[in-house]
Design a protein around this motif. Sequence first.
Motif, PDB file in Angstrom:
ATOM      1  N   ALA A   4       1.222  -1.354   0.133  1.00 29.93           N
ATOM      2  CA  ALA A   4      -0.581   0.243  -0.212  1.00 29.93           C
ATOM      3  C   ALA A   4       0.941   1.080   0.212  1.00 29.93           C
ATOM      4  CB  ALA A   4      -1.141  -0.233   1.172  1.00 29.93           C
ATOM      5  N   PRO A   5      -0.109   2.580  -0.357  1.00 32.27           N
ATOM      6  CA  PRO A   5       1.039   3.850  -0.785  1.00 32.27           C
ATOM      7  C   PRO A   5       1.243   4.158   0.689  1.00 32.27           C
ATOM      8  CG  PRO A   5      -0.914   3.776  -1.614  1.00 32.27           C
ATOM      9  CD  PRO A   5      -0.953   2.985  -1.363  1.00 32.27           C
ATOM     10  N   ASP A   6       2.609   4.291   1.189  1.00 33.25           N
ATOM     11  CA  ASP A   6       3.188   4.928   2.146  1.00 33.25           C
ATOM     12  C   ASP A   6       2.206   6.023   3.137  1.00 33.25           C
ATOM     13  OD1 ASP A   6       5.868   4.201   1.652  1.00 33.25           O
ATOM     14  OD2 ASP A   6       6.249   6.102   1.238  1.00 33.25           O
ATOM     15  N   GLY A   7       1.473   5.523   4.202  1.00 36.41           N
ATOM     16  CA  GLY A   7       0.762   6.177   5.195  1.00 36.41           C
ATOM     17  C   GLY A   7      -0.248   5.602   4.941  1.00 36.41           C
ATOM     18  N   TRP A   8      -0.830   4.606   4.468  1.00 33.05           N
ATOM     19  CA  TRP A   8      -2.338   3.426   3.775  1.00 33.05           C
ATOM     20  C   TRP A   8      -2.788   3.534   5.644  1.00 33.05           C
ATOM     21  CZ3 TRP A   8      -6.099   4.427   0.519  1.00 33.05           C
ATOM     22  CH2 TRP A   8      -6.877   4.288   0.618  1.00 33.05           C
ATOM     23  N   PHE A   9      -1.918   2.927   6.249  1.00 33.01           N
ATOM     24  CA  PHE A   9      -2.669   2.402   7.502  1.00 33.01           C
ATOM     25  C   PHE A   9      -2.291   3.287   8.320  1.00 33.01           C
ATOM     26  CE2 PHE A   9      -1.987  -1.146   4.436  1.00 33.01           C
ATOM     27  CZ  PHE A   9      -2.991  -1.978   5.072  1.00 33.01           C
ATOM     28  N   GLU A  10      -2.193   3.947   8.323  1.00 29.14           N
ATOM     29  CA  GLU A  10      -1.629   5.128   9.633  1.00 29.14           C
ATOM     30  C   GLU A  10      -2.210   5.837  10.638  1.00 29.14           C
ATOM     31  OE1 GLU A  10       1.120   7.676  11.499  1.00 29.14           O
ATOM     32  OE2 GLU A  10       1.711   6.851   9.826  1.00 29.14           O
ATOM     33  N   ARG A  11      -3.978   4.970  10.341  1.00 29.68           N
ATOM     34  CA  ARG A  11      -5.015   5.616  11.661  1.00 29.68           C
ATOM     35  C   ARG A  11      -4.455   4.839  12.110  1.00 29.68           C
ATOM     36  NH1 ARG A  11     -10.185   8.267   8.362  1.00 29.68           N
ATOM     37  NH2 ARG A  11      -9.484  10.653   8.394  1.00 29.68           N
ATOM     38  N   GLU A  12      -4.121   3.082  11.624  1.00 28.34           N
ATOM     39  CA  GLU A  12      -4.443   2.130  12.851  1.00 28.34           C
ATOM     40  C   GLU A  12      -3.077   2.098  14.229  1.00 28.34           C
ATOM     41  OE1 GLU A  12      -5.513  -2.315  12.017  1.00 28.34           O
ATOM     42  OE2 GLU A  12      -4.478  -1.434   9.883  1.00 28.34           O
ATOM     43  N   ARG A  13      -2.131   3.103  13.566  1.00 30.36           N
ATOM     44  CA  ARG A  13      -1.072   3.735  14.930  1.00 30.36           C
ATOM     45  C   ARG A  13      -1.486   4.444  15.087  1.00 30.36           C
ATOM     46  NH1 ARG A  13       1.585   1.621   9.920  1.00 30.36           N
ATOM     47  NH2 ARG A  13       2.416   4.313   9.229  1.00 30.36           N
ATOM     48  N   THR A  14      -2.118   5.380  14.607  1.00 23.06           N
ATOM     49  CA  THR A  14      -2.517   6.940  15.124  1.00 23.06           C
ATOM     50  C   THR A  14      -3.902   6.966  15.791  1.00 23.06           C
ATOM     51  OG1 THR A  14      -2.829   7.920  13.256  1.00 23.06           O
ATOM     52  CG2 THR A  14      -0.501   7.928  14.533  1.00 23.06           C
ATOM     53  N   ASP A  15      -5.043   7.501  14.787  1.00 23.83           N
ATOM     54  CA  ASP A  15      -6.898   8.267  15.149  1.00 23.83           C
ATOM     55  C   ASP A  15      -7.419   6.461  15.951  1.00 23.83           C
ATOM     56  OD1 ASP A  15      -5.020  10.372  14.676  1.00 23.83           O
ATOM     57  OD2 ASP A  15      -6.727  10.461  12.768  1.00 23.83           O
ATOM     58  N   TRP A  16      -7.165   5.880  15.586  1.00 19.23           N
ATOM     59  CA  TRP A  16      -7.437   4.349  15.912  1.00 19.23           C
ATOM     60  C   TRP A  16      -7.096   3.735  16.647  1.00 19.23           C
ATOM     61  CZ3 TRP A  16      -9.126   3.432  10.050  1.00 19.23           C
ATOM     62  CH2 TRP A  16     -10.285   4.256   9.242  1.00 19.23           C
ATOM     63  N   GLN A  17      -6.081   3.139  17.285  1.00 15.37           N
ATOM     64  CA  GLN A  17      -4.696   2.652  17.712  1.00 15.37           C
ATOM     65  C   GLN A  17      -5.976   2.316  18.763  1.00 15.37           C
ATOM     66  OE1 GLN A  17      -1.862   4.136  18.892  1.00 15.37           O
ATOM     67  NE2 GLN A  17      -0.857   2.814  19.730  1.00 15.37           N
ATOM     68  N   ASP A  18      -6.591   2.979  19.582  1.00 18.84           N
ATOM     69  CA  ASP A  18      -7.217   2.675  20.688  1.00 18.84           C
ATOM     70  C   ASP A  18      -8.834   2.719  20.430  1.00 18.84           C
ATOM     71  OD1 ASP A  18      -5.149   3.004  22.673  1.00 18.84           O
ATOM     72  OD2 ASP A  18      -5.401   4.523  22.847  1.00 18.84           O
ATOM     73  N   ARG A  19      -9.524   2.196  18.758  1.00 19.82           N
ATOM     74  CA  ARG A  19     -11.091   1.486  18.576  1.00 19.82           C
ATOM     75  C   ARG A  19     -11.189   1.155  18.034  1.00 19.82           C
ATOM     76  NH1 ARG A  19     -13.521   6.544  16.712  1.00 19.82           N
ATOM     77  NH2 ARG A  19     -15.366   5.959  17.005  1.00 19.82           N
ATOM     78  N   GLU A  20     -10.805  -0.248  18.609  1.00 21.33           N
ATOM     79  CA  GLU A  20     -10.523  -1.394  17.630  1.00 21.33           C
ATOM     80  C   GLU A  20     -12.081  -1.879  17.098  1.00 21.33           C
ATOM     81  OE1 GLU A  20      -9.135  -4.772  20.252  1.00 21.33           O
ATOM     82  OE2 GLU A  20      -7.518  -4.782  19.632  1.00 21.33           O
ATOM     83  N   GLU A  21     -13.109  -1.241  17.548  1.00 26.78           N
ATOM     84  CA  GLU A  21     -14.036  -1.229  17.173  1.00 26.78           C
ATOM     85  C   GLU A  21     -14.616  -0.700  15.830  1.00 26.78           C
ATOM     86  OE1 GLU A  21     -14.648   2.718  19.170  1.00 26.78           O
ATOM     87  OE2 GLU A  21     -14.087   0.579  19.914  1.00 26.78           O
ATOM     88  N   ILE A  22     -13.840   0.220  15.406  1.00 31.48           N
ATOM     89  CA  ILE A  22     -13.962   0.440  13.919  1.00 31.48           C
ATOM     90  C   ILE A  22     -12.230  -0.136  13.108  1.00 31.48           C
ATOM     91  CG2 ILE A  22     -15.243   2.612  14.755  1.00 31.48           C
ATOM     92  CD1 ILE A  22     -12.223   4.378  14.329  1.00 31.48           C
ATOM     93  N   ARG A  23     -11.494  -1.151  13.380  1.00 30.18           N
ATOM     94  CA  ARG A  23     -10.441  -1.470  12.711  1.00 30.18           C
ATOM     95  C   ARG A  23     -11.222  -2.848  12.452  1.00 30.18           C
ATOM     96  NH1 ARG A  23      -5.765  -1.062  16.917  1.00 30.18           N
ATOM     97  NH2 ARG A  23      -4.858  -1.930  14.650  1.00 30.18           N
ATOM     98  N   PHE A  24     -12.380  -3.700  13.893  1.00 33.10           N
ATOM     99  CA  PHE A  24     -11.890  -5.141  13.430  1.00 33.10           C
ATOM    100  C   PHE A  24     -13.877  -5.427  13.807  1.00 33.10           C
ATOM    101  CE2 PHE A  24      -8.205  -4.774  15.642  1.00 33.10           C
ATOM    102  CZ  PHE A  24      -7.398  -5.078  14.593  1.00 33.10           C
ATOM    103  N   GLY A  25     -14.420  -6.263  13.135  1.00 37.31           N
ATOM    104  CA  GLY A  25     -16.078  -6.515  13.648  1.00 37.31           C
ATOM    105  C   GLY A  25     -16.394  -7.869  12.809  1.00 37.31           C
ATOM    106  N   PRO A  26     -15.225  -8.832  12.801  1.00 38.11           N
ATOM    107  CA  PRO A  26     -15.782 -10.814  12.647  1.00 38.11           C
ATOM    108  C   PRO A  26     -17.456 -10.384  13.020  1.00 38.11           C
ATOM    109  CG  PRO A  26     -14.209 -10.516  14.438  1.00 38.11           C
ATOM    110  CD  PRO A  26     -14.081  -9.023  13.720  1.00 38.11           C
TER     111      PRO A  26
END
Length: 276
Positions: A34-56
């Motif tokens: 993926a382009p640089d920074g594509w997953f950046e939110r997973e390490r910053t804004d969304w780091q403590d918000r698993e409910e919007i990163r994972f939803g099995p």
Amino acid sequence: MVDLLEEYRIPATWAIVGHLMLESCDGRHADHPAPDGWFERERTDWQDREEIRFGPDLVRDVLESDVDHEFASHSFSHVLFGRPETDRELAVAELERSLEIASDWNQSVDSFIYPRNEVGHRDVLAEQGIQAYRSRSPTRYGIRCIFDLTVLNKSLLVTPTIDEYGLVDIPASLFLFGFEGSARTVAESVWDDPMVALARYGIDQATERDGIFHMWLHPNNLTHERDDRRMRAILSYLAQRRAETDLTVETMADVANRVTGGITAEADARPTVTRS
């Protein structure tokens, strides 16, 4: 949405982002091109918000439904396939990763829904065994759709075609949440929900002539009670017209199988137009 579809016994094609099916990840995906920074939110804004990163659990709700829904791919990380920065390597990686996760869940994938409807790299879809994809609607969203229907005399019905890669192109007909905000509020206060009216119009067209009325929405469009009321009104009318006429309700895979007669995308095919 799952509950509403079960209530009216209506199958749907569910476009699943592969990353949603993960239980966890490192937020880096170092092996993904993926382009640089594509997953950046997973390490910053969304780091403590698993409910919007994972939803099995959301995916399990769909798969365990009593209705025979279709499991379809919406890519692995919502990469926009039609953008110049999405090269072939990235398109392959997005699709391969999605198919790997689907296989882990014992699911096969026949249909692909392009993120933001940006069509691209159709050859990759064909190589990976995908059978069908959704393309853009011939009509526009919201109030402009009403203009297209009344002034330009366009129809909400679409015709699937087989493209040069042997894939079944199934255009969208109507985005069910294309008329929102203050305009919707005003319209509902003096008339009726305009999207319900348009949906009923498209359903009626499908009972009267050849073609497919292809409705779509994002599940996250359902944020208020009035959104649930909209979907209940549309689905109840669809169920009613199905009972009264020879109207059928199909998933994208159903349409593709009917159009091709069971021929896969890997087989030799010629561009053609098929009406339902």
